[in-house]
Enzyme design. Structure first.
Site, mmCIF file in Angstrom:
data_model
loop_
_atom_site.group_PDB
_atom_site.id
_atom_site.type_symbol
_atom_site.label_atom_id
_atom_site.label_comp_id
_atom_site.label_asym_id
_atom_site.label_seq_id
_atom_site.Cartn_x
_atom_site.Cartn_y
_atom_site.Cartn_z
ATOM 1 N N VAL A 65 69.716 8.574 100.751
ATOM 2 C CA VAL A 65 69.036 7.905 101.871
ATOM 3 C C VAL A 65 67.564 8.274 101.991
ATOM 4 C CG1 VAL A 65 71.146 7.590 103.246
ATOM 5 C CG2 VAL A 65 69.749 9.663 103.574
ATOM 6 N N TYR A 155 68.428 20.732 113.036
ATOM 7 C CA TYR A 155 69.427 19.699 113.322
ATOM 8 C C TYR A 155 69.144 19.017 114.663
ATOM 9 C CZ TYR A 155 74.040 17.584 114.103
ATOM 10 O OH TYR A 155 75.075 16.707 114.357
#
Ligand SMILES: NC(=O)c1ccc[n+]([C@@H]2O[C@H](COP(=O)([O-])OP(=O)(O)OC[C@H]3O[C@@H](n4cnc5c(N)ncnc54)[C@H](O)[C@@H]3O)[C@@H](O)[C@H]2O)c1
Length: 267
Positions: A65, A155
């Site tokens: 991606v 994250y």
């Protein structure tokens, strides 16, 4: 016209295993023709093969991606196989642990590249097809996008960025009939999450945990967000965490120094 013929082609990233595979499985069961895309070439072919053997229309596609050229190839091959994309699910992601200080630049760059830039590159590549189909974009975020917790530095930042991206895309596409939303699961038992737990010396999820979300539940949420009755829903977070995000610290994730989940006995 049936629902399936109105919205019929879906591409799911990170679909070789875990949540992405669950989403692909549920979409395929709802009669979508599904492209399972993943950087793990072998595993994604195997996973697509399992769905195909169950009678579903599913193919595997190698896709990193973070690479625009991979995205160009993946969306073109999707159109060649099935027609224009109706549904793009950006699920590929990594969930590294780390604090402000223990996160190095390489980890920051990698997390942001996969979890955030990857979604943008996918939306950019797929947008012409999605516009043609008045399709929908679903980004798999996290409760942590809006409820940060110590020890998940890059994250949390990446998922908060994904929430910003979701809103921006929803606004830019507002007059074009393309919707964009974020699904935010709580804790999910997946191969990736088990690996992380094992690295922290936990061979299993904590006994008695009652608030795990399942990949199938996330898949069902995606089917809903891709359906005609949800056409007016855009730019929102759909939390799938039993409501823990409104609890005081949404204490689901067992990190070093956090041995107890204060909510596990209450749900
Ligand atoms: N498991 C959880 O508790 C949980 C909770 C909330 C959100 N999420 C999110 O759900 C998504 C999936 O998580 P999971 O637990 O299923 O993870 P997982 O590690 O089990 O699966 C992730 C998949 O993404 C693929 N992937 C990684 N980098 C990629 C890249 N550059 N290009 C394409 N594919 C790539 C991997 O090969 C793997 O198949 C992630 O975005 C994660 O942040 C997970």
């Amino acid at each position: 016209m049936s629902e399936a013929s109105k919205r019929s082609v879906a591409l799911v990233t990170g679909a070789a295993q875990g949540i992405g595979l669950g989403i692909a499985r549920v979409l395929a069961a709802a009669s979508y023709r599904v492209v399972l895309a993943d950087v793990d070439r072998q595993l994604v072919e195997e996973s697509a093969g399992v769905l195909a053997a169950e009678g579903r229309t599913a193919v595997g596609e190698h896709l990193d991606v973070t690479r625009a050229e991979d995205w160009a190839r993946a969306v073109e091959r999707t159109r060649d196989r099935f027609g224009d994309l109706d549904v793009l699910v950006n699920c590929a992601g990594i969930s590294p642990r780390g604090s402000i200080e223990s996160t190095d630049e390489a980890l920051w760059d990698r997390t942001l590249a996969i979890n955030l830039k990857g979604a943008w590159l996918g939306i950019k590549a797929a947008l012409p097809q999605l516009l043609a189909r008045r399709g929908t974009i679903i980004n798999i975020g996290s409760v942590r996008a809006t409820r940060p917790i110590p020890g998940l530095f890059s994250y949390v930042v990446s998922k908060a960025g994904l929430w910003g991206l979701t809103q921006q895309v929803a606004v830019e596409c507002l007059n074009d009939g393309v919707t964009c939303n974020m699904v935010a699961p709580g804790w999910v038992d997946t191969p990736g999450e088990r690996l992380i737990q094992a690295r922290h010396g936990r061979p299993d999820f904590p006994a008695g945990l009652r608030n795990l979300t399942t990949p199938d539940e996330i898949g069902a949420a995606c089917v809903y967000l891709a359906s005609e009755p949800s056409r007016k829903i855009s730019g929102v977070i759909l939390y799938l965490d039993s409501g823990l995000h409104v609890a005081d610290d949404a204490g689901m994730v067992h990190l070093p120094g956090r041995d107890r989940n204060p909510y596990e006995q209450r749900l």
